[in-house]
Write a protein that holds these residues in place. Structure first.
Motif, PDB file in Angstrom:
ATOM      1  N   THR A   1       9.463  -1.579   1.114  1.00  0.00           N
ATOM      2  CA  THR A   1       8.343  -2.013   1.646  1.00  0.00           C
ATOM      3  C   THR A   1       8.614  -2.132   3.049  1.00  0.00           C
ATOM      4  OG1 THR A   1       7.321  -2.934  -0.479  1.00  0.00           O
ATOM      5  CG2 THR A   1       6.301  -3.390   1.724  1.00  0.00           C
ATOM      6  N   LEU A   2       7.567  -1.760   4.091  1.00  0.00           N
ATOM      7  CA  LEU A   2       7.688  -1.851   5.443  1.00  0.00           C
ATOM      8  C   LEU A   2       6.679  -3.271   5.721  1.00  0.00           C
ATOM      9  CD1 LEU A   2       8.356  -1.388   8.656  1.00  0.00           C
ATOM     10  CD2 LEU A   2       6.893   0.589   8.466  1.00  0.00           C
ATOM     11  N   ILE A   3       7.056  -4.179   6.170  1.00  0.00           N
ATOM     12  CA  ILE A   3       5.978  -5.159   6.447  1.00  0.00           C
ATOM     13  C   ILE A   3       5.895  -5.379   8.232  1.00  0.00           C
ATOM     14  CG2 ILE A   3       5.588  -7.650   6.254  1.00  0.00           C
ATOM     15  CD1 ILE A   3       7.877  -7.573   3.995  1.00  0.00           C
ATOM     16  N   LEU A   4       4.593  -5.287   8.533  1.00  0.00           N
ATOM     17  CA  LEU A   4       4.498  -5.387   9.895  1.00  0.00           C
ATOM     18  C   LEU A   4       3.393  -6.497  10.218  1.00  0.00           C
ATOM     19  CD1 LEU A   4       3.688  -1.502  10.866  1.00  0.00           C
ATOM     20  CD2 LEU A   4       5.709  -2.991  11.128  1.00  0.00           C
ATOM     21  N   ASP A   5       3.643  -7.188  11.297  1.00  0.00           N
ATOM     22  CA  ASP A   5       2.534  -8.072  11.911  1.00  0.00           C
ATOM     23  C   ASP A   5       1.608  -7.107  12.560  1.00  0.00           C
ATOM     24  OD1 ASP A   5       3.525 -10.801  11.077  1.00  0.00           O
ATOM     25  OD2 ASP A   5       4.744 -10.753  12.907  1.00  0.00           O
ATOM     26  N   ARG A   6       0.332  -7.730  12.347  1.00  0.00           N
ATOM     27  CA  ARG A   6      -0.699  -7.185  13.299  1.00  0.00           C
ATOM     28  C   ARG A   6      -1.419  -8.204  13.955  1.00  0.00           C
ATOM     29  NH1 ARG A   6      -4.672  -4.598   8.767  1.00  0.00           N
ATOM     30  NH2 ARG A   6      -5.386  -3.878  10.760  1.00  0.00           N
ATOM     31  N   PRO A   7      -1.782  -7.792  15.208  1.00  0.00           N
ATOM     32  CA  PRO A   7      -1.413  -6.788  15.833  1.00  0.00           C
ATOM     33  C   PRO A   7      -0.022  -6.347  16.000  1.00  0.00           C
ATOM     34  CG  PRO A   7      -2.145  -8.208  17.716  1.00  0.00           C
ATOM     35  CD  PRO A   7      -2.205  -8.773  16.207  1.00  0.00           C
ATOM     36  N   VAL A   8       0.343  -4.897  15.973  1.00  0.00           N
ATOM     37  CA  VAL A   8       1.662  -4.393  16.211  1.00  0.00           C
ATOM     38  C   VAL A   8       2.178  -4.432  17.707  1.00  0.00           C
ATOM     39  CG1 VAL A   8       3.161  -2.283  15.896  1.00  0.00           C
ATOM     40  CG2 VAL A   8       1.125  -2.867  14.332  1.00  0.00           C
TER      41      VAL A   8
ATOM     42  N   MET B   1       0.878  -1.133  -0.173  1.00  0.00           N
ATOM     43  CA  MET B   1      -0.103   0.118  -0.029  1.00  0.00           C
ATOM     44  C   MET B   1       0.798   1.027  -0.018  1.00  0.00           C
ATOM     45  SD  MET B   1      -2.818   1.128   2.988  1.00  0.00           S
ATOM     46  CE  MET B   1      -1.414   1.593   3.873  1.00  0.00           C
ATOM     47  N   LYS B   2       0.406   2.236  -1.016  1.00  0.00           N
ATOM     48  CA  LYS B   2       1.074   3.393  -1.037  1.00  0.00           C
ATOM     49  C   LYS B   2       0.965   4.365   0.295  1.00  0.00           C
ATOM     50  CE  LYS B   2       3.126   2.466  -4.947  1.00  0.00           C
ATOM     51  NZ  LYS B   2       4.584   1.845  -4.937  1.00  0.00           N
ATOM     52  N   LEU B   3       1.844   5.322   0.746  1.00  0.00           N
ATOM     53  CA  LEU B   3       1.472   6.074   1.958  1.00  0.00           C
ATOM     54  C   LEU B   3       1.342   7.429   1.680  1.00  0.00           C
ATOM     55  CD1 LEU B   3       3.891   4.118   4.305  1.00  0.00           C
ATOM     56  CD2 LEU B   3       1.312   3.886   4.115  1.00  0.00           C
TER      57      LEU B   3
ATOM     58  N   ALA C   1       9.054   7.093   8.753  1.00  0.00           N
ATOM     59  CA  ALA C   1      10.215   6.651   7.992  1.00  0.00           C
ATOM     60  C   ALA C   1       9.817   6.090   6.788  1.00  0.00           C
ATOM     61  CB  ALA C   1      11.340   5.715   8.905  1.00  0.00           C
ATOM     62  N   ALA C   2       8.616   5.398   6.724  1.00  0.00           N
ATOM     63  CA  ALA C   2       8.259   4.424   5.378  1.00  0.00           C
ATOM     64  C   ALA C   2       7.591   5.596   4.760  1.00  0.00           C
ATOM     65  CB  ALA C   2       7.494   3.454   5.924  1.00  0.00           C
ATOM     66  N   ALA C   3       6.828   6.495   4.931  1.00  0.00           N
ATOM     67  CA  ALA C   3       6.150   7.374   4.149  1.00  0.00           C
ATOM     68  C   ALA C   3       6.944   8.447   3.725  1.00  0.00           C
ATOM     69  CB  ALA C   3       5.259   8.149   5.043  1.00  0.00           C
ATOM     70  N   GLY C   4       8.299   8.783   4.442  1.00  0.00           N
ATOM     71  CA  GLY C   4       9.269   9.953   4.187  1.00  0.00           C
ATOM     72  C   GLY C   4      10.155   9.521   3.045  1.00  0.00           C
ATOM     73  N   THR C   5      10.361   8.065   3.193  1.00  0.00           N
ATOM     74  CA  THR C   5      11.390   7.482   1.952  1.00  0.00           C
ATOM     75  C   THR C   5      10.652   6.797   1.051  1.00  0.00           C
ATOM     76  OG1 THR C   5      11.585   5.591   3.494  1.00  0.00           O
ATOM     77  CG2 THR C   5      13.024   7.178   3.939  1.00  0.00           C
ATOM     78  N   GLN C   6       9.250   6.960   0.800  1.00  0.00           N
ATOM     79  CA  GLN C   6       8.323   6.423  -0.291  1.00  0.00           C
ATOM     80  C   GLN C   6       8.409   4.931  -0.220  1.00  0.00           C
ATOM     81  OE1 GLN C   6      10.520   9.303  -1.414  1.00  0.00           O
ATOM     82  NE2 GLN C   6       8.968  10.377  -0.464  1.00  0.00           N
ATOM     83  N   ALA C   7       8.515   4.433   0.944  1.00  0.00           N
ATOM     84  CA  ALA C   7       8.397   2.879   1.068  1.00  0.00           C
ATOM     85  C   ALA C   7       6.804   2.643   1.131  1.00  0.00           C
ATOM     86  CB  ALA C   7       8.840   2.456   2.533  1.00  0.00           C
ATOM     87  N   ASP C   8       6.368   1.395   0.551  1.00  0.00           N
ATOM     88  CA  ASP C   8       4.961   0.936   0.887  1.00  0.00           C
ATOM     89  C   ASP C   8       5.021   0.284   2.288  1.00  0.00           C
ATOM     90  OD1 ASP C   8       4.702   1.603  -1.794  1.00  0.00           O
ATOM     91  OD2 ASP C   8       4.450  -0.443  -2.601  1.00  0.00           O
ATOM     92  N   LEU C   9       3.907  -0.143   2.533  1.00  0.00           N
ATOM     93  CA  LEU C   9       3.449  -0.712   3.720  1.00  0.00           C
ATOM     94  C   LEU C   9       2.326  -1.830   3.463  1.00  0.00           C
ATOM     95  CD1 LEU C   9       3.014  -0.859   6.942  1.00  0.00           C
ATOM     96  CD2 LEU C   9       0.841   0.379   6.656  1.00  0.00           C
ATOM     97  N   ILE C  10       2.818  -3.086   4.062  1.00  0.00           N
ATOM     98  CA  ILE C  10       1.975  -4.206   4.272  1.00  0.00           C
ATOM     99  C   ILE C  10       1.894  -4.824   5.437  1.00  0.00           C
ATOM    100  CG2 ILE C  10       1.717  -6.658   3.212  1.00  0.00           C
ATOM    101  CD1 ILE C  10       3.695  -6.041   1.006  1.00  0.00           C
ATOM    102  N   ALA C  11       0.420  -5.106   5.944  1.00  0.00           N
ATOM    103  CA  ALA C  11       0.109  -5.306   7.277  1.00  0.00           C
ATOM    104  C   ALA C  11      -0.333  -7.095   7.253  1.00  0.00           C
ATOM    105  CB  ALA C  11      -0.683  -4.768   8.132  1.00  0.00           C
ATOM    106  N   VAL C  12       0.214  -7.948   7.929  1.00  0.00           N
ATOM    107  CA  VAL C  12      -0.230  -9.158   7.530  1.00  0.00           C
ATOM    108  C   VAL C  12      -0.763  -9.970   9.108  1.00  0.00           C
ATOM    109  CG1 VAL C  12       0.958  -9.712   5.579  1.00  0.00           C
ATOM    110  CG2 VAL C  12       2.311  -9.991   7.773  1.00  0.00           C
TER     111      VAL C  12
ATOM    112  N   ALA D   1      -2.786   4.067   9.191  1.00  0.00           N
ATOM    113  CA  ALA D   1      -2.441   3.475   7.887  1.00  0.00           C
ATOM    114  C   ALA D   1      -2.975   2.047   7.926  1.00  0.00           C
ATOM    115  CB  ALA D   1      -0.825   3.477   7.967  1.00  0.00           C
ATOM    116  N   LEU D   2      -3.112   1.409   9.357  1.00  0.00           N
ATOM    117  CA  LEU D   2      -3.416  -0.037   9.386  1.00  0.00           C
ATOM    118  C   LEU D   2      -5.029  -0.049   8.935  1.00  0.00           C
ATOM    119  CD1 LEU D   2      -1.875  -0.977  12.523  1.00  0.00           C
ATOM    120  CD2 LEU D   2      -1.123  -1.687  10.426  1.00  0.00           C
ATOM    121  N   GLN D   3      -5.795   1.008   9.214  1.00  0.00           N
ATOM    122  CA  GLN D   3      -7.188   0.933   8.674  1.00  0.00           C
ATOM    123  C   GLN D   3      -7.516   0.960   7.432  1.00  0.00           C
ATOM    124  OE1 GLN D   3     -10.511   1.517  10.130  1.00  0.00           O
ATOM    125  NE2 GLN D   3     -10.010   1.750  12.453  1.00  0.00           N
ATOM    126  N   HIS D   4      -6.427   1.576   6.448  1.00  0.00           N
ATOM    127  CA  HIS D   4      -6.238   1.808   4.961  1.00  0.00           C
ATOM    128  C   HIS D   4      -6.096   0.247   4.446  1.00  0.00           C
ATOM    129  CE1 HIS D   4      -6.745   5.826   3.686  1.00  0.00           C
ATOM    130  NE2 HIS D   4      -6.375   5.897   4.787  1.00  0.00           N
TER     131      HIS D   4
END
Length: 364
Positions: free
Chosen positions: A283-290, A1-3, A333-344, A110-113
């Protein structure tokens, strides 16, 4: 996902107020309940030195989603007396919160997106036209957006009515519009429901490029959407809530390949911070819940983050602070460096420290 939607939050220096509030309308006297909860958050902001103009800016934005039915929430950010960003949330926050600090508390928004899947919903209904002749017409509702945010804020909506005998020609024009939407907006799923004859004609006449995206619901009897809610919301939830966009699936496959070769560079909080520092994270990849219990040290720029203040000092920084919300630092940091986000979900892809990155390039 783009930020990119988060960029307004970082356009000006802090401090900034971040508010998440349950603004659901499915309770008795919702306005009174929302006002009571907001007053508690208002007191908290003022107690943490938020200025009155900033608090007023939030207050003016809190109740602007009254037209949205059902369960939902509100995310509002303000700084220096001005509203910065306000969005209606498809789910109420787990708990109301109000923070005032140098970084916005942007991760819950961001996670709600996520998963941010481009989709379209189509509902057709047959209706009798009053008057002599007993003619019939078809009513078509079309809505497109990104799931799940568009559960409460649909991007594109159209409504048309055509005589039944004119439907074949109208269906051809409509299918051309859908094909254009796939090309322009990357729509991945088009859900069809309603009058069986009209839906079947769309399925039969669809161009090849739509074949993989079309989904026909078995039960075509669906009521109209509640105010402010998406067409076919419940059905879309079943189809899309546990799905990732095609782009994210490819990125996760690429990450798994990198992890198999060099896990020390891509998994864990230390590797994640190092990659974001160097603007190396695609891409920043995060486990949810964080996991909320880890602190990071940050400075004024998005790449100013580290595991300790000593690390930032070694980089030549003289102004930095300990940031208690690890998510706030990582998402900036992810938004400022144009990284994407994936939450799994954690049970699908458990990550060391709940964080990882897909690298843009590797030095190995």
């Amino acid at each position: 996902m783009k930020l990119q939607f988060l960029h307004p939050l970082y356009a000006h220096p802090g401090p900034i107020a971040s508010v998440y509030l349950d603004t659901s309308r499915d309770v008795d006297d919702p306005d009174r309940a929302i006002d009571r909860r907001w007053r508690k958050l208002r007191e908290s902001l003022l107690a943490h030195d938020a200025d009155e103009p900033t608090v007023r800016a939030i207050e003016e934005a809190v109740g602007t989603d009254r037209e949205v039915a059902g369960r939902h929430g509100r995310a509002v950010f303000a700084a220096h007396g001005s509203l910065v960003l306000a969005e209606t949330l498809p789910e109420p926050p787990a708990h109301d919160s109000a923070l005032y600090g140098m970084l916005p508390d942007a991760l819950p928004l961001a996670l709600q997106h996520t998963p941010d899947i481009p989709y379209a919903a189509v509902v057709t209904r047959r209706r009798h036209i009053a008057g002599p002749g007993g003619k019939e017409e078809l009513e078509l509702e079309y809505e497109a957006g990104r799931w799940p945010m568009n559960r409460v804020a649909p991007d594109e909506y159209s409504h048309r009515r055509v005589p039944v005998e004119a439907w074949p020609e109208e269906a051809g024009r409509f299918l051309a519009e859908l094909a254009d939407s796939v090309d322009t907006n990357g729509v991945e799923m088009i859900v069809l429901s309603g009058d069986p004859w009209a839906v079947n004609s769309l399925m039969r006449s669809a161009p090849r490029k739509l074949h993989g995206a079309l989904v026909k619901l078995k039960d075509g009897r669906h009521g109209r959407a509640a105010p402010g809610r998406a067409l076919l919301e419940d059905e879309l939830g079943i189809l899309l809530d546990d799905r990732l966009p095609d782009h994210d699936k490819k990125q996760l496959d690429a990450f798994l390949g990198q992890r198999a070769r060099h896990p020390e560079y891509v998994e864990g909080i230390a590797a994640t911070v190092a990659a974001l520092q160097r603007e190396q994270a695609q891409t920043l990849i995060l486990d949810r819940p964080v996991e909320p219990d880890r602190h990071l040290w940050v400075g004024t720029a998005s790449t100013h983050l580290a595991l300790s203040g000593e690390d930032l000092s070694a980089f030549g920084l003289h102004y930095f602070w300990e940031e208690p919300a690890v998510g706030a630092a990582l998402i900036r940091a992810a938004a400022g460096t144009q990284a994407d986000l994936i939450a799994v979900p954690r049970d699908e892809l458990p990550l060391e420290d709940g964080a990882a990155v897909l690298l843009r390039y590797t030095g190995t």
